[in-house]
Design an enzyme around this catalytic site. Structure first.
Site, PDB file in Angstrom:
ATOM      1  N   ASP A 199       0.809  -1.225   0.000  1.00  0.00           N
ATOM      2  CA  ASP A 199       0.000   0.000   0.000  1.00  0.00           C
ATOM      3  C   ASP A 199       0.838   1.270   0.000  1.00  0.00           C
ATOM      4  O   ASP A 199       0.332   2.344  -0.327  1.00  0.00           O
ATOM      5  CB  ASP A 199      -0.923   0.017   1.229  1.00  0.00           C
ATOM      6  CG  ASP A 199      -2.014  -1.037   1.148  1.00  0.00           C
ATOM      7  OD1 ASP A 199      -2.397  -1.405   0.017  1.00  0.00           O
ATOM      8  OD2 ASP A 199      -2.470  -1.486   2.211  1.00  0.00           O
ATOM      9  N   ASP A 223       0.356   5.982   1.427  1.00  0.00           N
ATOM     10  CA  ASP A 223      -0.925   5.591   2.032  1.00  0.00           C
ATOM     11  C   ASP A 223      -0.966   6.056   3.479  1.00  0.00           C
ATOM     12  O   ASP A 223      -1.159   7.225   3.751  1.00  0.00           O
ATOM     13  CB  ASP A 223      -1.130   4.089   1.899  1.00  0.00           C
ATOM     14  CG  ASP A 223      -2.531   3.651   2.271  1.00  0.00           C
ATOM     15  OD1 ASP A 223      -3.478   4.430   2.066  1.00  0.00           O
ATOM     16  OD2 ASP A 223      -2.700   2.526   2.779  1.00  0.00           O
ATOM     17  N   ASP A 227      -0.429   1.944   9.867  1.00  0.00           N
ATOM     18  CA  ASP A 227      -1.719   1.255   9.753  1.00  0.00           C
ATOM     19  C   ASP A 227      -1.644  -0.081  10.470  1.00  0.00           C
ATOM     20  O   ASP A 227      -0.632  -0.800  10.374  1.00  0.00           O
ATOM     21  CB  ASP A 227      -2.085   1.012   8.283  1.00  0.00           C
ATOM     22  CG  ASP A 227      -2.571   2.265   7.579  1.00  0.00           C
ATOM     23  OD1 ASP A 227      -2.567   3.344   8.199  1.00  0.00           O
ATOM     24  OD2 ASP A 227      -2.947   2.169   6.391  1.00  0.00           O
ATOM     25  N   ARG A 279      -7.389  11.114  10.146  1.00  0.00           N
ATOM     26  CA  ARG A 279      -7.017   9.776  10.624  1.00  0.00           C
ATOM     27  C   ARG A 279      -5.869   9.816  11.627  1.00  0.00           C
ATOM     28  O   ARG A 279      -4.792   9.281  11.400  1.00  0.00           O
ATOM     29  CB  ARG A 279      -6.667   8.842   9.462  1.00  0.00           C
ATOM     30  CG  ARG A 279      -7.814   8.586   8.525  1.00  0.00           C
ATOM     31  CD  ARG A 279      -7.504   7.478   7.533  1.00  0.00           C
ATOM     32  NE  ARG A 279      -8.650   7.184   6.681  1.00  0.00           N
ATOM     33  CZ  ARG A 279      -8.693   6.217   5.775  1.00  0.00           C
ATOM     34  NH1 ARG A 279      -7.632   5.435   5.609  1.00  0.00           N
ATOM     35  NH2 ARG A 279      -9.774   6.011   5.038  1.00  0.00           N
TER      36      ARG A 279
END
Length: 402
Positions: A199, A223, A227, A279
């Site tokens: 990603d 990205d 994560d 985020r």
């Protein structure tokens, strides 16, 4: 002074200047916030070099930190506190930054170190900018410890923590990460295989357990910066400095992936700086303790989620930008809207809201409803100018307290 050392000093100066500059436009509120911790800071200064940050106070005052590097493994807090990394193994010294061979890693390179079966505490012998050709796929019980040098993973593939446990990443500047793949990559001394496209995350945690990311600086990845998906759990993300990025952290694979209901993540003592959009994190399912972080001028929202995550926000400082449309800290994504998310347990406890920032709470208020999203004692938000002042990569000099 080498060009890399000079570059590192420029980065550190920029970070510290940016930290101060983001507070200056909010002079009255920020000055009040900063001054509240004055008496305790004076007491701490009189006693020792301690700051009130429990992680840093555990090891940074030791002038022999280089000799005692592995002490760091006993300093974790939060849900990832049991991550021991390579504490019980030998030191592995990375000497080669320029010969990344994904299929047949060369001894002395970072890639060769991280794929080994045995526990390893990985250190470096000089400043390095490591350009990875493919994902750096880590094996269990590894520590990447950049202290003492300017260690960057930059402008290429970055770090993948997939179906492994006990990983510590400390003191690395990670930036410019891009998707790579459709290539042969070795992930064990005796195994390699074809990898699909990644990603482009800075650090991708996929089915990982007992993971601790501490004192890293992360920026400008394709990205996410960090994560965590596919049933990852027992994670602490602490003392990091994040900047110049859109989607900073995704916690949870998808609304339909129910294994993420067991996810527990502590996000503590981080500084979310300039150029971040959203985020910080965005959560699905699971339990998230967001504690004692500083947030500045997010461009969309700071904390978001879907699929009924439990969010326990304690002792943070939220400094909104001047755009009235982005004052809200929170964002919920739900097809049914308020009728669905009104029962999600999201609370703000002891947070300091500046320049019109506000947190939209929902669900239960009682502390018992947040027991699975509670991992440590929150410090007062008024002390964060001191506790989080060293977020990001540290400039540790060998022979001195860091």
């Amino acid at each position: 002074m080498s060009a890399l050392s000079l570059s590192f000093l420029v980065i550190l100066l920029y970070v510290s200047t940016a930290y101060s500059a983001r507070l200056l436009p909010l002079e009255s509120e920020a000055t009040t916030w900063s001054s509240r911790g004055g008496s305790l800071r004076t007491e701490l200064d009189e006693v020792s070099c301690r700051t009130g940050n429990p992680i840093d106070d555990c090891w940074r005052c030791d002038p022999d930190w280089e000799t005692n590097r592995k002490m760091l493994a006993d300093c974790g807090v939060g849900f990832g506190r049991n991550a021991i990394g390579g504490r019980d193994g030998e030191l592995y010294v990375v000497t080669d930054s320029g010969n990344d061979d994904p299929a047949n890693p060369i001894p002395g390179t970072l890639r060769h170190a991280v794929i080994q079966y045995v526990p390893l505490w990985i250190v470096f012998d000089h400043d390095m900018v490591i350009n990875l050709k493919e994902e750096l796929i880590m094996n269990s019980y590894k520590t990447i410890d950049g202290r003492g040098f300017n260690i960057q993973i930059a402008n290429g593939a970055c770090i993948t923590i997939q179906n492994v446990s006990n990983i510590i990443i400390h003191g690395v500047y990670i930036h410019g990460c891009v998707p790579t793949g459709n290539a042969i990559v070795r992930d064990r001394p005796d195994h390699y295989g074809m990898r699909g496209m990644s990603d482009g995350d800075g650090i991708s945690i996929f089915g990982g357990t007992d993971i601790w990311i501490d004192h890293c600086t992360l920026a400008d990845c394709y990205d996410g910066l960090i994560d965590a998906v596919y049933g990852s759990k027992s994670i602490t993300i602490s003392n990091n400095y994040m900047l110049n990025h859109n989607e900073a952290m995704l916690m949870g694979h998808s609304d339909d992936f129910l294994a993420d209901k067991n996810m527990q993540v502590t996000i503590a003592f981080n500084y979310f700086g300039e150029g971040l959009v959203q985020r910080m994190p965005r959560c699905r399912h699971g339990y998230f303790h967001i504690v004692n972080n500083v947030y500045t001028d997010w461009e969309m929202y700071a904390i978001g989620g879907s699929a009924n995550p439990t969010i326990n926000s304690q002792g943070n400082v939220f400094i909104a930008g001047d755009d009235n449309s982005t004052k809200e800290v929170t964002k919920r994504e739900s097809l049914l809207g308020y009728e669905e998310w009104k029962d999600w347990n999201w609370r703000s406890d002891g947070d300091l809201m500046l320049n019109g920032a506000y947190f939209k709470a929902s669900g239960e208020e009682a502390p018992a409803s947040y027991s699975k999203a509670s991992s440590m004692v929150a410090r007062p938000a008024s002390l964060l100018t001191y506790i989080t002042a060293s977020a990001g990569v540290l400039n540790c000099q060998i022979g001195y307290a860091c």
